[in-house]
Design a protein around this motif. Structure first.
Motif, short mmCIF file in Angstrom:
data_model
loop_
_atom_site.label_atom_id
_atom_site.label_comp_id
_atom_site.label_asym_id
_atom_site.label_seq_id
_atom_site.Cartn_x
_atom_site.Cartn_y
_atom_site.Cartn_z
N SER A 27 0.71 -1.25 0.10
CA SER A 27 -0.04 -0.11 -0.04
C SER A 27 0.76 1.38 0.03
N PRO A 28 0.33 2.39 -0.54
CA PRO A 28 1.03 3.78 -0.46
C PRO A 28 1.23 3.96 1.00
N GLU A 29 0.38 3.64 1.84
CA GLU A 29 0.81 4.19 3.25
C GLU A 29 2.07 3.48 3.78
N MET A 30 2.22 2.14 3.65
CA MET A 30 3.39 1.59 4.13
C MET A 30 4.75 1.96 3.19
N GLN A 31 4.54 2.50 1.88
CA GLN A 31 5.78 2.91 1.33
C GLN A 31 6.02 4.23 1.62
N VAL A 32 5.18 5.08 1.89
CA VAL A 32 5.53 6.47 2.52
C VAL A 32 6.08 6.16 4.00
N TRP A 33 5.54 5.43 4.97
CA TRP A 33 6.03 5.18 6.43
C TRP A 33 7.49 4.49 6.08
N LEU A 34 7.59 3.76 5.56
CA LEU A 34 8.93 2.71 5.32
C LEU A 34 10.01 3.77 5.01
N SER A 35 9.90 4.63 3.96
CA SER A 35 10.98 5.39 3.24
C SER A 35 10.85 6.77 4.23
N HIS A 36 10.10 6.82 5.03
CA HIS A 36 10.21 8.48 5.92
C HIS A 36 11.48 8.30 6.74
N ASP A 37 12.04 9.47 6.70
CA ASP A 37 13.37 9.64 7.76
C ASP A 37 13.10 10.70 8.43
N PRO A 38 12.75 10.80 9.71
CA PRO A 38 12.41 12.14 10.50
C PRO A 38 13.23 12.85 10.97
N ALA A 39 14.63 12.25 10.82
CA ALA A 39 15.93 13.22 11.19
C ALA A 39 15.85 14.62 10.69
N PRO A 40 15.78 14.70 9.21
CA PRO A 40 15.91 16.07 8.74
C PRO A 40 15.12 17.27 9.36
N VAL A 41 13.69 16.89 9.50
CA VAL A 41 12.79 17.64 10.13
C VAL A 41 13.21 18.12 11.59
N PHE A 42 13.49 16.85 12.35
CA PHE A 42 13.73 16.89 13.53
C PHE A 42 14.96 18.01 13.67
N GLY A 43 15.89 17.81 13.04
CA GLY A 43 17.06 18.60 13.30
C GLY A 43 16.69 20.15 13.03
N GLN A 44 15.65 20.75 12.53
CA GLN A 44 15.38 22.08 12.35
C GLN A 44 14.88 22.70 13.83
N ILE A 45 14.25 21.75 14.63
CA ILE A 45 13.46 22.16 15.85
C ILE A 45 14.35 23.00 16.65
N THR A 46 13.80 24.25 17.20
CA THR A 46 14.45 25.09 17.97
C THR A 46 13.91 25.15 19.22
N ASP A 47 12.50 25.00 19.38
CA ASP A 47 11.89 25.14 20.59
C ASP A 47 12.08 24.13 21.47
N PRO A 48 11.75 24.33 22.82
CA PRO A 48 11.67 23.37 24.10
C PRO A 48 11.28 22.16 23.40
#
Length: 341
Positions: free
Chosen positions: A241-262
């Motif tokens: 399914s597209p759902e699993m394709q997106v989930w399995l390929s997603h890497d959260p690190a790039p977005v997380f690395g931008q966070i500056t708030d507590p």
């Protein structure tokens, strides 16, 4: 502390609060072709902070019921006792919310944005710091919402957050040796390779390779003909399914690395789905040096921070679970510190 002040993107409809003695307010929030129904839980006195609760994966209602326990309702009630308001919604197409059910976690982002904007619009929450609390996959949604509302979000709490690419998280979850107690260490290695091959085929959107990988997996797992007949078709459909394709390929690190708030990140040491041993190091390595981040691993807690009398951490029995007081205290104490005058 930076307070929320944002321009609303759409007309929103929320029931007015009658008095500070009222604890629950039913809300209705338009978002694209959906109308999201939810509950705003308010403390008995003016709120010191307010949050949007973001569920994990699956067609959850506002309460994120796990093993018969309304996890998010218990969290909302516990936060309210500490002066923190919270808004939780039924996912689109679930419960009282209208619209088609979302298939990809990224499709949830506009709905959570609408909920966040609705919270910011309320007259009784003006000049109150606003935050996000995301659980499991909801932590990925929360990070993306921060990227869109960074000038409005004052803080974030990420519970049981996956830090690695979805493929790595899924393969670890599925190939856990505890799921195959009658197999040898060599068998466990083969099973892990089979799960990884299925994930690779899913990312490539190769249904035939997914089906072949599932055949290999069922053979290694010594599935019976009855088990294969009952489970194979649904498993192939899900992994292709597209759902699993997106989930399995997603890497959260790039977005997380931008966070500056507590940001507070909490795991349970008995979490078998997003183990802190595997995910905490990634967040430590990828965190923004400018961010104020707190990392906590709570002892004797599982992925859902649920406990049952007489049950070991991670053991669930439907109707016998309750939200751990430790997670409520950890989250509310941290928010209180972040939002202190």
């Amino acid at each position: 502390m930076r307070y929320a002040a944002i321009a609303l993107l759409a007309a929103l409809s929320l029931a007015p609060m009658a008095s500070w003695a009222q604890s629950d307010v039913e809300v209705s929030i338009p978002s694209g072709d959906a109308v999201l129904a939810g509950t705003l839980t308010l403390p008995q006195s003016p709120a010191r902070a307010a949050v949007v609760l973001i569920q994990g994966a699956g067609p959850h209602g506002r309460n994120q019921i796990i093993s018969g326990t309304p996890m998010f309702k218990e969290l909302a009630d516990g936060l309210a006792e500490q002066g923190i308001a919270s808004l939780r919604i039924d996912n689109a197409g679930v419960g009282a919310s209208t619209g088609p059910r979302v298939q990809l976690f990224k499709q949830r982002e506009p709905h959570i944005l609408a909920a966040f904007d609705a919270l910011a619009q309320r007259n009784d929450l003006q000049n109150v710091p606003l935050g996000l609390i995301g659980h499991s996959e909801g932590a990925l949604v929360a990070s993306s919402i921060w990227a869109d509302r960074k000038d409005a979000v004052a803080f974030m709490v990420l519970l049981g957050a996956p830090g690695r690419q979805g493929r790595a998280v899924w393969v670890e979850q599925q190939s856990n040796p505890a799921r195959f107690p009658d197999h040898s260490p060599e068998d466990h290695q083969r099973l892990r390779a089979a799960f990884d091959a299925i994930a690779e085929a899913s990312i490539a959107a190769d249904r035939a390779a997914v089906a072949a990988g599932v055949d290999r997996l069922f053979d290694l797992a010594r599935a019976t003909p009855e088990e294969i007949a009952e489970n194979k078709a649904d498993f192939v459909d899900r992994m292709a399914s597209p759902e699993m394709q997106v989930w399995l390929s997603h890497d959260p690190a790039p977005v997380f690395g931008q966070i500056t708030d507590p940001t507070l990140l909490v795991w349970g040491d008995a979490d078998s789905l997003t183990s802190p041993l595997q995910n905490l190091p990634v967040y430590l390595a990828k965190k923004n040096p400018a961010a104020e981040m707190t990392f906590i691993v709570l002892p004797h807690e599982d992925h859902f921070f649920l406990r049952g009398e007489g049950l070991a951490p991670g053991q669930h029995r439907a109707g016998a679970m309750s939200l751990s007081p430790a997670i409520v205290k950890t989250v509310s104490d941290w928010i209180s510190v972040q939002t202190a005058d």
